[in-house]
Design an enzyme around this catalytic site. Structure first.
Site, PDB file in Angstrom:
ATOM      1  N   HIS A  26      20.888 -43.415 -31.423  1.00 44.08           N
ATOM      2  CA  HIS A  26      20.688 -41.974 -31.241  1.00 44.08           C
ATOM      3  C   HIS A  26      20.197 -41.638 -29.844  1.00 44.08           C
ATOM      4  CE1 HIS A  26      20.600 -38.165 -33.501  1.00 44.08           C
ATOM      5  NE2 HIS A  26      19.642 -37.788 -32.662  1.00 44.08           N
ATOM      6  N   GLU A 131      24.739 -34.728 -35.977  1.00 49.03           N
ATOM      7  CA  GLU A 131      23.388 -34.550 -36.510  1.00 49.03           C
ATOM      8  C   GLU A 131      23.312 -33.202 -37.206  1.00 49.03           C
ATOM      9  OE1 GLU A 131      20.137 -34.942 -33.708  1.00 49.03           O
ATOM     10  OE2 GLU A 131      18.851 -35.559 -35.365  1.00 49.03           O
ATOM     11  N   HIS A 199      16.565 -37.744 -41.433  1.00 54.75           N
ATOM     12  CA  HIS A 199      16.353 -36.305 -41.618  1.00 54.75           C
ATOM     13  C   HIS A 199      16.431 -35.837 -43.063  1.00 54.75           C
ATOM     14  CE1 HIS A 199      15.732 -34.623 -37.620  1.00 54.75           C
ATOM     15  NE2 HIS A 199      16.664 -35.429 -37.153  1.00 54.75           N
ATOM     16  N   HIS A 220      17.905 -42.793 -36.733  1.00 52.73           N
ATOM     17  CA  HIS A 220      16.647 -42.710 -35.968  1.00 52.73           C
ATOM     18  C   HIS A 220      15.491 -42.349 -36.895  1.00 52.73           C
ATOM     19  CE1 HIS A 220      18.360 -38.696 -35.979  1.00 52.73           C
ATOM     20  NE2 HIS A 220      17.331 -38.143 -35.363  1.00 52.73           N
TER      21      HIS A 220
HETATM   22 ZN   LIG Z   1      16.941 -36.018 -35.075  1.00 56.43          ZN
END
Ligand SMILES: [Zn+2]
Length: 400
Positions: A26, A131, A199, A220
């Site tokens: 990322h 993302e 996320h 990430h």
């Molecule tokens: Zn992020």
């Protein structure tokens, strides 16, 4: 570089990183060029052959021995100015223009074999990672077109819960994934696009692991057992990775790797939420939050803390289930010792000092991600023989 890291360790890891591509999960350079530099969106003006104002440029990528990079094409979930898809397409355009700007140093990579070939050619294999699942605007057709444009992973959410998946930093409305959310995962499997669980909420992680036929990634994230931040991965999920085959690519975001920084970050978010409810003027709200940040500076994280997360994930999930996902150019703060993309070898030297073998460092650097991508490609080949593109809609699946 940490004081304890002797140069034999560094010499050792530099040799490992010459034989295995270091694949970072990322880097937010496309958003930085879109929104944070002048002139915006200008990949020629933001010249990577010069020392840039950010964390990334060609000289520092070379010093950091980066072999492959997932360039993040991030779309904020909070703004809906003219729809998410337009911003998503513009972000993919920026990423592709960056890649084609330096044909001697960067090359678009669409497969694991592309990564391996470009690494031998001494070019940085450049992959595109989406993302925020809101960018598909609830359309499997849009998802397929993004794959066609080069996207090879998608985080199911960013910070905002979508119509079909719960986000880590928003309210859980769906108990993980809705029926349409599960169909998104299945269609990503059929395409060969990696399901990225950074996320999302633990409920979404769990639901995605239940339905996916291919290994997942966390592009990430860090370990929740060490730092209790909702963006991190709980041990209960880490324990499911061996059966799934997936990996957590450990991030350098200070608020996720340092417990002290996490406390301040969570208080910052609470303050932000409070201001949203009490102050209607957005400019005044921003000033109030900036004043709060000045009074509550975030403690620094360290390279050793990042190494602690890598060690923890190795301990709980195994050496085959860990990787690297820095989030450089997407973060305002950096850990001490990991200031920019030139510092990756210092992290590997710290792990070498802690007893990691060359073979295990190679897995962490890139062999694990290559295995995941090869496997996802094989699953996609099988599924494309078994079923047609899904034509269902969110209305058909989620109508209550
Ligand atoms: Zn992020």
């Amino acid at each position: 570089m940490t004081a304890q890291t002797s140069s034999p360790d560094l010499a050792r890891v530099r040799k490992v990183l010459r034989s295995v591509p270091l694949i970072d999960g990322h880097n937010d350079l496309p958003w930085r060029i879109r929104a944070e530099v002048t002139p915006p969106r200008d990949v020629v003006a933001y010249d990577l052959r010069q020392h840039t104002s950010g964390h990334t440029d060609l000289a520092r990528l070379a010093a950091g021995q980066v072999g492959a990079q997932f360039w993040s094409v991030y779309v904020p979930g909070e703004v809906k100015d003219s729809g998410y898809a337009r911003i998503q397409l513009e972000q993919i355009d920026i990423a592709r223009r960056i890649i084609s700007q330096y044909p001697d140093r960067l090359a678009l990579a669409l497969t694991a074999a592309d990564i391996e070939r470009e690494f031998r050619q001494h070019r940085i294999a450049s992959l595109i990672g989406m993302e925020g699942g809101h960018a598909i605007e609830n359309s499997l057709g849009a998802l397929r077109v993004y794959y066609g444009l080069g996207a090879r992973y998608m985080t199911l959410t960013h910070n905002v819960t979508t119509d079909w998946a719960d986000a880590a930093l928003d309210s859980a409305r769906h108990g993980g994934l809705t029926p349409f959310g599960r169909e998104v995962v299945r269609e990503m499997n059929r395409l060969g696009m990696l399901v990225d669980l950074s996320h999302v909420s633990p409920g979404t992680m769990s639901a995605a692991l239940d339905v996916t036929e291919a290994p997942v990634i966390f592009s990430h994230s860090a370990a929740r057992a060490l730092v209790d931040h909702p963006r991190n991965v709980p041990d209960s999920i880490l324990r499911r990775l061996p059966a799934n085959g997936g990996i957590v690519m450990v991030t350098f975001v200070p608020a996720f790797v340092s417990a002290e920084a996490a406390v301040v970050d969570l208080r910052h978010m609470a303050r932000e939420k409070e201001l949203k409810q009490t102050v209607s003027d957005t400019a005044e709200r921003r000033r109030a939050l900036e004043a709060w940040d000045r009074d509550n500076p975030q403690p620094r994280a360290t390279l050793a803390q990042v190494a602690d997360h890598i060690d923890h994930i190795r301990q709980v999930a195994g050496t085959d289930h860990v990787g690297i996902g820095s989030d450089f150019d997407g973060i305002d703060h950096v850990p001490i010792g990991l200031e920019d993309v030139s510092h990756f070898p210092d992290l590997f030297a710290e792990l070498a000092r802690r007893g990691w073998s060359d073979a295990d460092l190679g897995k962490l650097a890139g062999r694990n991600l290559l295995r995941v991508l090869h496997q996802a490609e094989a699953v996609a080949q099988r599924l494309q023989r078994e079923r047609q593109p899904s034509t269902t809609t969110i209305d058909e699946l989620d109508r209550k």
